[in-house]
Write a protein that holds these residues in place. Structure first.
Motif, short mmCIF file in Angstrom:
data_model
loop_
_atom_site.label_atom_id
_atom_site.label_comp_id
_atom_site.label_asym_id
_atom_site.label_seq_id
_atom_site.Cartn_x
_atom_site.Cartn_y
_atom_site.Cartn_z
N SER A 4 0.82 -1.21 0.00
CA SER A 4 0.00 0.00 0.00
C SER A 4 0.86 1.26 0.00
O SER A 4 2.04 1.23 0.34
CB SER A 4 -0.93 0.01 1.21
N LYS A 5 0.21 2.34 -0.36
CA LYS A 5 0.90 3.62 -0.47
C LYS A 5 -0.05 4.74 -0.08
O LYS A 5 -1.26 4.65 -0.36
CB LYS A 5 1.39 3.81 -1.91
N LEU A 6 0.45 5.77 0.56
CA LEU A 6 -0.39 6.92 0.90
C LEU A 6 -0.64 7.75 -0.34
O LEU A 6 0.29 8.24 -0.98
CB LEU A 6 0.29 7.77 1.99
N ARG A 21 -6.05 15.45 2.53
CA ARG A 21 -5.96 14.24 3.36
C ARG A 21 -5.59 13.04 2.47
O ARG A 21 -5.93 12.98 1.31
CB ARG A 21 -7.30 13.97 4.05
N ARG A 22 -4.90 12.08 3.10
CA ARG A 22 -4.41 10.95 2.33
C ARG A 22 -5.05 9.63 2.79
O ARG A 22 -5.58 9.55 3.89
CB ARG A 22 -2.88 10.86 2.42
N GLN A 24 -4.59 5.12 2.54
CA GLN A 24 -3.77 3.99 2.15
C GLN A 24 -4.41 3.32 0.94
O GLN A 24 -5.57 2.94 0.98
CB GLN A 24 -3.67 2.99 3.30
#
Length: 325
Positions: A4-6, A21-22, A24
């Motif tokens: 996963s990645k932000l 806002r981020r 996952q």
């Protein structure tokens, strides 16, 4: 969450993600038609759908555009289904308009089992053709082009039409879209205020019209009591709003209006049984009522009717308008 990645979603809580806002996210796949390439992402959290149709029907897809994840509003299963149905239909039975005929022919030849086999074959072709990267790329490109057209129309009208943030993202004009959104929101609020005002005026006019008719019925009933005639015990309705009104039998209403003390049992008899009253020479000559098995005529009614006739005679001319109870 190792893969996963932000990432920054275009929307957060159903609104444009102003604060950046981020979330996952997991890269689901990359698709291309040789000219255009899209990366499709999904949430790294729990599935979006509680009851998926297949393994690829659990998460809603997002497409990465200019550093944001724009929602596609569909799962990979939906995307495959949309992209594959028409080409599969064309291959198997000459177009989607022929599907019913195709299934009917299968049923005639082999019953429900043949239909199940045909549907399974159709599903296989939909998945094969619909999963082709070029088809999915073309579909998403057309989808985004529609969003862009919606945004550009809003831009041309200065925010008088809906400013699509996904379309603005594609042309990299999110800041301008924020301005247009403020204008559009004010327009929507003004339009809603005007709509409510019109609705209130229409409802007021409706109630006035209905209550005018009710007051006319009351006025005519009073004249019958004053001058003689047959007073039918019809229902009269007074409206406080289009869908809220009070209804009375007209005799009970007059009793109440002229403050005649009527026992509850007699009020019920008047509502349920009394059909009409004949007034002659300032007296209740006789009345008609609906008979019921083991039912009895209200002996109190004559007394109450005499009081009503007297009250109307003493207060004449009585006011012809009646307030809504």
């Amino acid at each position: 969450m190792g893969n996963s990645k932000l990432m920054v979603p275009l929307f957060y809580g159903g609104k444009f993600n102003r604060e950046g806002r981020r979330m996952q996210a997991v890269l689901e796949k990359e698709i291309s038609d040789g000219k255009k390439t899209y990366q499709l992402w999904r949430s790294a959290g729990k599935p979006d759908l509680d009851y998926p149709k297949a393994e690829n029907d659990k998460y809603l897809l997002h497409v990465e555009i200019n550093g944001y994840l724009a929602p596609l509003g569909m799962t990979d299963f939906n995307l495959t289904d949309i992209c594959g149905f028409e080409p599969a239909a064309q291959k198997l039975y000459g177009g989607k308009e022929n599907r019913g005929t195709w299934l009917n022919a299968a049923e005639k030849s082999g019953g429900h089992e043949a239909v199940g086999t045909a549907v399974a074959e159709e599903r296989k072709e939909i998945e094969r053709l619909g999963s082709e990267p070029a088809r999915q790329t073309e579909y998403i490109q057309n989808l985004l082009n529609g969003y862009v057209s919606t945004y550009l129309k809003s831009k041309e009208t200065g925010g008088q039409t809906f400013p699509d943030f996904t379309g603005a993202l594609v042309v990299n004009e999110l800041a301008k879209c924020v301005e247009l959104s403020a204008v559009y929101r004010e327009k929507q609020q003004a339009d809603e205020k005007a709509r409510q005002a019109r609705a209130e005026e229409e409802e007021k006019a409706y109630c006035e019209e209905q209550n005018k008719a009710a007051n006319q019925m009351v006025s005519e009933a009073i004249q019958i009591i004053q001058n003689g005639g047959i007073l039918k015990n019809e229902t009269v309705k007074f409206y406080s709003s289009r869908y809220s009104f009070s209804s009375y039998s007209i005799v009970n209403h007059l009793m109440r209006q002229y403050q005649v003390d009527v026992p509850l049992r007699t009020q019920g008899w008047i509502n349920d049984k009394l059909h009409s009253v004949t007034i002659k020479g300032g007296k209740c000559e006789y009345f008609q009522y609906y008979r019921a098995k083991n039912g009895r005529v209200s002996q109190k009614f004559f007394d109450c009717m005499r009081e009503l006739i007297q009250a109307i005679a003493e207060q004449a001319p009585a006011g012809e308008s009646t307030d809504v109870a």
